[in-house]
Design an enzyme around this catalytic site. Structure first.
Site, PDB file in Angstrom:
ATOM      1  N   ASN A 115     -59.217  39.232  35.950  1.00 28.10           N
ATOM      2  CA  ASN A 115     -58.840  39.797  37.084  1.00 28.10           C
ATOM      3  C   ASN A 115     -57.918  41.098  37.011  1.00 28.10           C
ATOM      4  O   ASN A 115     -57.665  41.576  35.898  1.00 28.10           O
ATOM      5  CB  ASN A 115     -58.123  38.566  37.969  1.00 28.10           C
ATOM      6  CG  ASN A 115     -56.754  38.480  37.471  1.00 28.10           C
ATOM      7  OD1 ASN A 115     -56.274  39.041  36.578  1.00 28.10           O
ATOM      8  ND2 ASN A 115     -56.393  36.905  37.710  1.00 28.10           N
ATOM      9  N   ALA A 122     -58.959  27.623  41.193  1.00 23.42           N
ATOM     10  CA  ALA A 122     -60.056  27.703  40.555  1.00 23.42           C
ATOM     11  C   ALA A 122     -61.126  28.630  41.193  1.00 23.42           C
ATOM     12  O   ALA A 122     -62.525  28.567  40.642  1.00 23.42           O
ATOM     13  CB  ALA A 122     -60.746  26.362  40.574  1.00 23.42           C
ATOM     14  N   ALA A 123     -60.944  29.557  42.024  1.00 26.77           N
ATOM     15  CA  ALA A 123     -61.966  30.611  42.458  1.00 26.77           C
ATOM     16  C   ALA A 123     -62.513  31.245  41.362  1.00 26.77           C
ATOM     17  O   ALA A 123     -63.691  31.644  41.045  1.00 26.77           O
ATOM     18  CB  ALA A 123     -61.598  31.377  43.443  1.00 26.77           C
ATOM     19  N   GLY A 124     -61.572  32.019  40.375  1.00 25.43           N
ATOM     20  CA  GLY A 124     -61.979  32.647  39.248  1.00 25.43           C
ATOM     21  C   GLY A 124     -62.713  31.718  38.334  1.00 25.43           C
ATOM     22  O   GLY A 124     -63.831  32.093  37.745  1.00 25.43           O
ATOM     23  N   ASP A 125     -62.445  30.747  38.083  1.00 23.79           N
ATOM     24  CA  ASP A 125     -62.929  29.864  37.121  1.00 23.79           C
ATOM     25  C   ASP A 125     -64.590  29.253  37.542  1.00 23.79           C
ATOM     26  O   ASP A 125     -65.434  29.240  36.843  1.00 23.79           O
ATOM     27  CB  ASP A 125     -62.405  28.393  36.840  1.00 23.79           C
ATOM     28  CG  ASP A 125     -60.923  28.684  36.393  1.00 23.79           C
ATOM     29  OD1 ASP A 125     -60.860  29.666  35.578  1.00 23.79           O
ATOM     30  OD2 ASP A 125     -60.230  27.821  36.498  1.00 23.79           O
TER      31      ASP A 125
END
Length: 303
Positions: free
Chosen positions: A182, A245-248
């Site tokens: 990010n 957990a959006a990035g995961d």
């Protein structure tokens, strides 16, 4: 059948929902507390599995009741857990506070994740058909480094999500196939504060990374590779409830889409849709959508 190997953290997330974050020294009332399986490694494994990939998890849990629950959660999502080891003591935990806008603050307690050792890793030569290895920074770096070197030796592509961010030498970046990070992590690792995705990506590629994928929150994502190909994808607009957990979810879904042969642009759209869906629900693994849900969302978005 080709599979994705995820080496990383396995946590129990203790999530407190509040109207606003507390100020230093202040006590506030929580609205809801939940125990939700998480950990960046486990989250990415579940996201990849739910997106249609065959996934094997390598990591550690404690010899406690949480460890059993965490393994059961992975199995329920279709993730192979035969390479998850049990360590004496507590499982990893994450203490997460989510405000009314869906933003979060996270404190990590490593637990068993910090006890994972290179000697716990299985022999990579025993894996017959591996599409990629996914790594993060919630386990000791020497373990990650050993995995990267083993993957390089067996010509297995390495995808690294350097979170939490830590300084990285050019020699380490040069053995990474795809770096997914990010804006905060990108600024820390590249040293660039201009907030330009294009500039940051080119800097990191110049330091040896083959491909760079920057996640930009509600502004979408930006991809670049050493061949000079670059593309930006807008985010899907949804009402965010919890960004945990959006990035995961994005990373796991991207890896699964790529394994299934989608072109890069379609992989980015698929992953963006998965991340968008994840923020509309509370929790980490409990918020990760299935492949059918992602496809349905994309079909509706295209009409």
């Amino acid at each position: 059948m080709s599979e994705i190997i995820v080496v990383g953290s396995i946590n129990m997330d203790i999530v407190n929902h509040v109207d606003r974050f507390a100020l230093p020294g202040q006590t506030i009332q929580g609205r809801l507390t939940e125990f939700v399986p998480g950990g960046k490694g486990a989250n990415q494994a579940v996201a990849a599995a739910k997106s249609g990939a065959s996934v094997r998890m390598i990591g550690a849990v404690g010899q406690d009741s949480l460890g059993e629950e965490l393994i059961a959660s992975l199995k329920q999502a279709g993730v192979s857990t035969d390479a998850v080891v049990k360590k004496e003591g507590a499982s990893g935990m994450a203490f997460i506070t989510v405000n009314a806008d869906g933003e979060n603050e996270i404190i990590l307690a490593q637990g068993a994740n910090g006890k994972l050792m290179a000697s716990d890793l299985p022999d990579f030569s025993t894996f017959s058909d591996v599409h990629a290895v996914l790594l993060q920074n919630e386990i000791p770096w020497p373990v990650n480094k050993r995995v990267i070197l083993e993957a390089n030796k067996h010509r297995i592509p390495v995808i690294l999500n350097p979170a939490p961010a830590m300084p990285m030498a050019d020699d380490d970046l040069a053995i990474i196939d795809l770096l997914v990070l990010n804006e905060t992590e990108a600024e820390f690792i590249s040293g660039d504060t201009a907030k330009s995705p294009e500039k940051v990506a080119r800097l990191l590629i110049g330091r040896g990374v083959r491909e760079v994928l920057l996640t930009l929150g509600d502004r979408g994502c930006f991809y670049a590779n050493r061949d000079g190909h670059e593309m930006a994808i807008s985010a899907y607009q949804v009402q965010a409830v919890d960004t945990t957990a959006a990035g995961d979810t994005f990373i796991g879904a991207f890896a699964a889409a790529r394994m299934n042969g989608m072109p890069v642009r379609e992989c980015l759209r698929f992953a963006s849709a998965a991340a968008a869906l994840s923020v509309t629900k509370r929790g980490a693994q409990s918020s990760i959508p299935s492949k059918a849900e992602i496809v349905r969302f994309l079909n509706e978005a295209d009409h």
